[in-house]
Design a protein around this motif. Structure first.
Motif, PDB file in Angstrom:
ATOM      1  N   SER A  20       0.856  -1.175   0.000  1.00  0.00           N
ATOM      2  CA  SER A  20       0.000   0.000   0.000  1.00  0.00           C
ATOM      3  C   SER A  20       0.895   1.229   0.000  1.00  0.00           C
ATOM      4  N   VAL A  21       0.911   1.948  -1.121  1.00  0.00           N
ATOM      5  CA  VAL A  21       1.757   3.131  -1.229  1.00  0.00           C
ATOM      6  C   VAL A  21       1.322   4.175  -0.212  1.00  0.00           C
ATOM      7  N   GLU A  22       0.015   4.280   0.004  1.00  0.00           N
ATOM      8  CA  GLU A  22      -0.495   5.261   0.962  1.00  0.00           C
ATOM      9  C   GLU A  22       0.009   4.950   2.370  1.00  0.00           C
ATOM     10  N   LYS A  23      -0.052   3.675   2.764  1.00  0.00           N
ATOM     11  CA  LYS A  23       0.423   3.289   4.097  1.00  0.00           C
ATOM     12  C   LYS A  23       1.936   3.442   4.205  1.00  0.00           C
ATOM     13  N   MET A  24       2.636   3.117   3.112  1.00  0.00           N
ATOM     14  CA  MET A  24       4.083   3.285   3.115  1.00  0.00           C
ATOM     15  C   MET A  24       4.434   4.758   3.354  1.00  0.00           C
ATOM     16  N   THR A  84      11.819  -5.015  18.974  1.00  0.00           N
ATOM     17  CA  THR A  84      12.111  -6.328  18.403  1.00  0.00           C
ATOM     18  C   THR A  84      11.298  -7.422  19.078  1.00  0.00           C
ATOM     19  N   ARG A  85      11.223  -7.374  20.406  1.00  0.00           N
ATOM     20  CA  ARG A  85      10.515  -8.416  21.164  1.00  0.00           C
ATOM     21  C   ARG A  85       9.052  -8.075  21.405  1.00  0.00           C
ATOM     22  N   ASN A  86       8.639  -6.916  20.923  1.00  0.00           N
ATOM     23  CA  ASN A  86       7.233  -6.528  20.914  1.00  0.00           C
ATOM     24  C   ASN A  86       6.626  -6.379  22.312  1.00  0.00           C
ATOM     25  N   TRP A  87       7.430  -5.995  23.311  1.00  0.00           N
ATOM     26  CA  TRP A  87       6.852  -5.734  24.629  1.00  0.00           C
ATOM     27  C   TRP A  87       6.718  -4.240  24.909  1.00  0.00           C
ATOM     28  N   LEU A  88       7.262  -3.418  24.003  1.00  0.00           N
ATOM     29  CA  LEU A  88       7.209  -1.975  24.198  1.00  0.00           C
ATOM     30  C   LEU A  88       5.974  -1.409  23.500  1.00  0.00           C
ATOM     31  N   LYS A  89       5.129  -0.724  24.259  1.00  0.00           N
ATOM     32  CA  LYS A  89       3.937  -0.102  23.694  1.00  0.00           C
ATOM     33  C   LYS A  89       4.318   1.156  22.902  1.00  0.00           C
ATOM     34  N   PRO A  90       3.514   1.529  21.894  1.00  0.00           N
ATOM     35  CA  PRO A  90       3.837   2.717  21.091  1.00  0.00           C
ATOM     36  C   PRO A  90       4.040   3.974  21.928  1.00  0.00           C
ATOM     37  N   MET A 201      12.405   0.190   2.931  1.00  0.00           N
ATOM     38  CA  MET A 201      12.044  -1.215   2.798  1.00  0.00           C
ATOM     39  C   MET A 201      11.102  -1.654   3.918  1.00  0.00           C
ATOM     40  N   MET A 202      11.337  -1.172   5.141  1.00  0.00           N
ATOM     41  CA  MET A 202      10.446  -1.508   6.247  1.00  0.00           C
ATOM     42  C   MET A 202       9.059  -0.922   6.020  1.00  0.00           C
ATOM     43  N   ALA A 203       9.013   0.305   5.499  1.00  0.00           N
ATOM     44  CA  ALA A 203       7.724   0.928   5.212  1.00  0.00           C
ATOM     45  C   ALA A 203       6.989   0.187   4.096  1.00  0.00           C
ATOM     46  N   GLN A 209       2.787  -2.606   7.640  1.00  0.00           N
ATOM     47  CA  GLN A 209       1.695  -1.741   7.214  1.00  0.00           C
ATOM     48  C   GLN A 209       0.370  -2.160   7.839  1.00  0.00           C
ATOM     49  N   ALA A 210       0.209  -3.471   8.057  1.00  0.00           N
ATOM     50  CA  ALA A 210      -1.067  -3.997   8.552  1.00  0.00           C
ATOM     51  C   ALA A 210      -1.231  -3.821  10.057  1.00  0.00           C
ATOM     52  N   ASP A 211      -0.150  -3.526  10.754  1.00  0.00           N
ATOM     53  CA  ASP A 211      -0.177  -3.415  12.209  1.00  0.00           C
ATOM     54  C   ASP A 211       0.143  -1.965  12.598  1.00  0.00           C
ATOM     55  N   GLY A 212      -0.906  -1.203  12.931  1.00  0.00           N
ATOM     56  CA  GLY A 212      -0.716   0.207  13.240  1.00  0.00           C
ATOM     57  C   GLY A 212       0.227   0.436  14.405  1.00  0.00           C
ATOM     58  N   SER A 213       0.141  -0.397  15.435  1.00  0.00           N
ATOM     59  CA  SER A 213       1.020  -0.267  16.597  1.00  0.00           C
ATOM     60  C   SER A 213       2.469  -0.497  16.210  1.00  0.00           C
ATOM     61  N   LEU A 214       2.704  -1.535  15.423  1.00  0.00           N
ATOM     62  CA  LEU A 214       4.063  -1.843  14.978  1.00  0.00           C
ATOM     63  C   LEU A 214       4.595  -0.743  14.064  1.00  0.00           C
ATOM     64  N   ALA A 215       3.729  -0.198  13.225  1.00  0.00           N
ATOM     65  CA  ALA A 215       4.155   0.870  12.312  1.00  0.00           C
ATOM     66  C   ALA A 215       4.662   2.084  13.080  1.00  0.00           C
ATOM     67  N   VAL A 216       3.976   2.430  14.170  1.00  0.00           N
ATOM     68  CA  VAL A 216       4.414   3.568  14.988  1.00  0.00           C
ATOM     69  C   VAL A 216       5.768   3.275  15.614  1.00  0.00           C
ATOM     70  N   LYS A 217       5.922   2.057  16.164  1.00  0.00           N
ATOM     71  CA  LYS A 217       7.178   1.710  16.829  1.00  0.00           C
ATOM     72  C   LYS A 217       8.335   1.652  15.842  1.00  0.00           C
ATOM     73  N   VAL A 218       8.083   1.109  14.653  1.00  0.00           N
ATOM     74  CA  VAL A 218       9.123   1.064  13.625  1.00  0.00           C
ATOM     75  C   VAL A 218       9.483   2.478  13.177  1.00  0.00           C
ATOM     76  N   SER A 219       8.486   3.365  13.101  1.00  0.00           N
ATOM     77  CA  SER A 219       8.770   4.746  12.693  1.00  0.00           C
ATOM     78  C   SER A 219       9.644   5.446  13.739  1.00  0.00           C
ATOM     79  N   ILE A 220       9.483   5.095  15.006  1.00  0.00           N
ATOM     80  CA  ILE A 220      10.318   5.665  16.073  1.00  0.00           C
ATOM     81  C   ILE A 220      11.758   5.192  15.927  1.00  0.00           C
TER      82      ILE A 220
END
Length: 245
Positions: A20-24, A84-90, A201-203, A209-220
């Motif tokens: 999804s270009v928009e989500k990217m 990485t371990r997905n225990w940190l909230k956005p 590449m991550m974007a 893209q499908a996980d809004g919480s993960l997208a925020v954390k990856v953007s950080i």
């Protein structure tokens, strides 16, 4: 100040229909939004500390440099492992990023004072860093070359830079310091393109893209990497311009 860490996310094989270009673009906008806000936070903190005698004295009290460095490294490790371990909230990831930016501003407040005595060096370093960062960001977005193959070499060069800096603390060689500064500029110029492509590449990754919480954390995480690239570019360039004066 250069505690870079490679991301644990690798873009899997996917088809163009999955992207999804928009989500990217929304993830990329978040990366640069956080980065810009982080730089603003660092700058404002540095100005406040530099103009508050009690805080400035605390910032450069004996041993405070070590405490500050431990804090910066600890926060970056916590962010990396937490995502990485997905225990940190956005929300916590965002908070840690801004704490990092504040601590960095606390540590760099001396530059505000230095700018009063040598403004040309500071402004030249800032302008050159911004130009190099912008150029290599463009390269990272547009190049067809897979820069990930050079990741090991970039990390090895960064480790060598850290070792050389520690050695020169004892040698106190101006010539060696200049060589280290030039090497630092080259390394972080290359890392800017490398990190930009990695974030792109991550974007592009449909799972992110499908996980809004993960997208925020990856953007950080992406914002922190680019923030460090620009900060380190500026600091090494400042050493070069200041030495010329």
């Amino acid at each position: 100040m250069y505690n870079q860490q490679p991301s644990s996310y690798q873009a899997p094989i996917f088809t163009m229909a999955d992207i999804s270009v928009e989500k990217m673009n929304s993830i990329l906008r978040l990366v640069y939004l956080w980065m810009g806000l982080g730089l603003l936070t660092t700058s404002l903190t540095a100005v406040v500390v530099a103009n508050t005698p009690a805080l400035f004295e605390l910032a450069y009290a004996p041993g405070m440099g070590i405490i500050t460095m431990v804090l910066l490294i600890g926060i970056s490790i916590a962010l990396g492992i937490g995502v990485t371990r997905n225990w940190l909230k956005p929300g916590m990831a965002i908070a840690l990023f801004f704490v990092y930016a504040i601590v960095m501003g606390f540590a760099l407040s001396i530059i505000v004072v230095f700018a009063e005595f040598n403004p040309s060096a500071v402004y030249s370093a800032a302008g050159t860093a911004a130009a190099l960062f912008g150029a290599m960001t463009f390269v990272g977005f547009t190049t067809k070359m897979d820069l990930s193959r050079f990741g090991f070499f970039f990390m090895a060069a960064l480790f060598g830079l850290i070792v050389a800096t520690l050695i020169n603390i004892f040698l106190k060689s101006d010539t060696f310091d200049f060589i280290i500064s030039v090497a630092g500029v080259l390394i972080f110029t290359a890392l800017t393109a490398y990190d930009t492509q990695k974030i792109k590449m991550m974007a592009n990754n449909p799972a992110i893209q499908a996980d809004g919480s993960l997208a925020v954390k990856v953007s950080i995480i992406g914002a922190l990497e680019l923030y460090l690239d620009l900060i380190n570019l500026f600091l090494f360039l400042l050493r070069i311009f200041a030495s010329r004066d």
